[in-house]
Design a protein around this motif. Structure first.
Motif, PDB file in Angstrom:
ATOM      1  N   ALA A  61      16.696  68.593  41.135  1.00 57.64           N
ATOM      2  CA  ALA A  61      15.812  68.837  42.280  1.00 57.64           C
ATOM      3  C   ALA A  61      14.350  68.928  41.844  1.00 57.64           C
ATOM      4  O   ALA A  61      13.449  68.582  42.608  1.00 57.64           O
ATOM      5  N   ALA A  62      14.111  69.371  40.608  1.00 56.93           N
ATOM      6  CA  ALA A  62      12.743  69.453  40.072  1.00 56.93           C
ATOM      7  C   ALA A  62      12.204  68.079  39.695  1.00 56.93           C
ATOM      8  O   ALA A  62      11.025  67.936  39.389  1.00 56.93           O
ATOM      9  N   GLY A  63      13.083  67.065  39.697  1.00 53.50           N
ATOM     10  CA  GLY A  63      12.646  65.707  39.395  1.00 53.50           C
ATOM     11  C   GLY A  63      13.232  65.108  38.134  1.00 53.50           C
ATOM     12  O   GLY A  63      12.927  63.971  37.789  1.00 53.50           O
ATOM     13  N   ALA A  64      14.083  65.869  37.427  1.00 57.22           N
ATOM     14  CA  ALA A  64      14.691  65.336  36.204  1.00 57.22           C
ATOM     15  C   ALA A  64      15.615  64.169  36.550  1.00 57.22           C
ATOM     16  O   ALA A  64      16.250  64.152  37.604  1.00 57.22           O
ATOM     17  N   ASP A  65      15.676  63.198  35.646  1.00 58.20           N
ATOM     18  CA  ASP A  65      16.548  62.041  35.833  1.00 58.20           C
ATOM     19  C   ASP A  65      17.910  62.252  35.195  1.00 58.20           C
ATOM     20  O   ASP A  65      18.849  61.509  35.463  1.00 58.20           O
ATOM     21  N   GLY A  66      18.006  63.263  34.342  1.00 57.39           N
ATOM     22  CA  GLY A  66      19.253  63.579  33.670  1.00 57.39           C
ATOM     23  C   GLY A  66      19.213  65.017  33.215  1.00 57.39           C
ATOM     24  O   GLY A  66      18.179  65.680  33.280  1.00 57.39           O
ATOM     25  N   TYR A  67      20.358  65.503  32.737  1.00 59.04           N
ATOM     26  CA  TYR A  67      20.502  66.910  32.372  1.00 59.04           C
ATOM     27  C   TYR A  67      21.478  67.006  31.213  1.00 59.04           C
ATOM     28  O   TYR A  67      22.518  66.331  31.216  1.00 59.04           O
ATOM     29  N   ILE A  68      21.144  67.835  30.241  1.00 62.13           N
ATOM     30  CA  ILE A  68      22.060  68.107  29.140  1.00 62.13           C
ATOM     31  C   ILE A  68      21.870  69.557  28.717  1.00 62.13           C
ATOM     32  O   ILE A  68      20.753  70.068  28.710  1.00 62.13           O
ATOM     33  N   ASP A  71      26.739  62.703  21.367  1.00 63.30           N
ATOM     34  CA  ASP A  71      27.277  61.533  22.069  1.00 63.30           C
ATOM     35  C   ASP A  71      26.832  61.508  23.527  1.00 63.30           C
ATOM     36  O   ASP A  71      26.473  60.462  24.063  1.00 63.30           O
ATOM     37  N   GLN A  72      26.841  62.676  24.171  1.00 61.79           N
ATOM     38  CA  GLN A  72      26.398  62.763  25.560  1.00 61.79           C
ATOM     39  C   GLN A  72      24.905  62.419  25.667  1.00 61.79           C
ATOM     40  O   GLN A  72      24.490  61.695  26.570  1.00 61.79           O
ATOM     41  N   LEU A 120      23.069  59.310  27.731  1.00 62.28           N
ATOM     42  CA  LEU A 120      21.966  59.486  28.680  1.00 62.28           C
ATOM     43  C   LEU A 120      20.791  58.591  28.314  1.00 62.28           C
ATOM     44  O   LEU A 120      20.188  57.950  29.181  1.00 62.28           O
ATOM     45  N   LEU A 121      20.462  58.528  27.036  1.00 60.07           N
ATOM     46  CA  LEU A 121      19.334  57.707  26.588  1.00 60.07           C
ATOM     47  C   LEU A 121      19.622  56.222  26.799  1.00 60.07           C
ATOM     48  O   LEU A 121      18.743  55.474  27.224  1.00 60.07           O
ATOM     49  N   GLN A 122      20.842  55.807  26.535  1.00 63.69           N
ATOM     50  CA  GLN A 122      21.206  54.395  26.733  1.00 63.69           C
ATOM     51  C   GLN A 122      21.192  54.041  28.208  1.00 63.69           C
ATOM     52  O   GLN A 122      20.751  52.973  28.598  1.00 63.69           O
TER      53      GLN A 122
END
Length: 127
Positions: free
Chosen positions: A98-105, A112-113, A117-119
């Motif tokens: 909701a803050a605008g992040a495109d991914g989360y870890i 590996d995760q 996400l980077l790929q």
């Protein structure tokens, strides 16, 4: 193939070191800043940063404040920003997105995760 440039924003030097070492071993170019204000200044001055990894809990300016600013920069409106947090509570992923992040870890980081996400974010680039 161009090497992807990743900006790591974290107030803990150990996290920066671990992430940088992991990514450099996989041919990423890594830059780092230990605070969001310094990172935002770097982003304002550089168009060639491909991905941002940002710790969500930092003093002075946290990721929730910084992500909208980063996304508001004309030269980085489309730059993928991945939230990194030790907070693995229910709803945190949604709050980061909701803050605008495109991914989360979450920490500790599953390498590996992170690479997935980077790929995923690299598939949209023009190499």
């Amino acid at each position: 193939m161009n090497k992807k440039k990743v900006l790591i924003i974290d107030d803990d030097a150990r996290n920066i070191f671990a992430l940088s070492a992991t990514l450099k071993a996989r041919s990423y170019v890594c830059l780092s800043r230990n605070g969001a204000p310094e990172a935002i200044e770097l982003l304002r001055e550089n168009d060639d940063i491909d991905i941002v990894l940002i710790d969500m809990m930092m003093p002075e300016m946290d990721g929730y404040e910084a992500i909208p600013i980063i996304k508001g920069l004309q030269n980085h409106a489309q730059t993928p920003v991945i939230a990194v947090t030790a907070q693995a509570m229910v709803g945190d992923r949604e709050k980061c997105l909701a803050a605008g992040a495109d991914g989360y870890i979450s920490k500790p980081i599953d390498v590996d995760q992170l690479l997935l996400l980077l790929q995923k974010d690299n598939t949209d680039s023009d190499d």
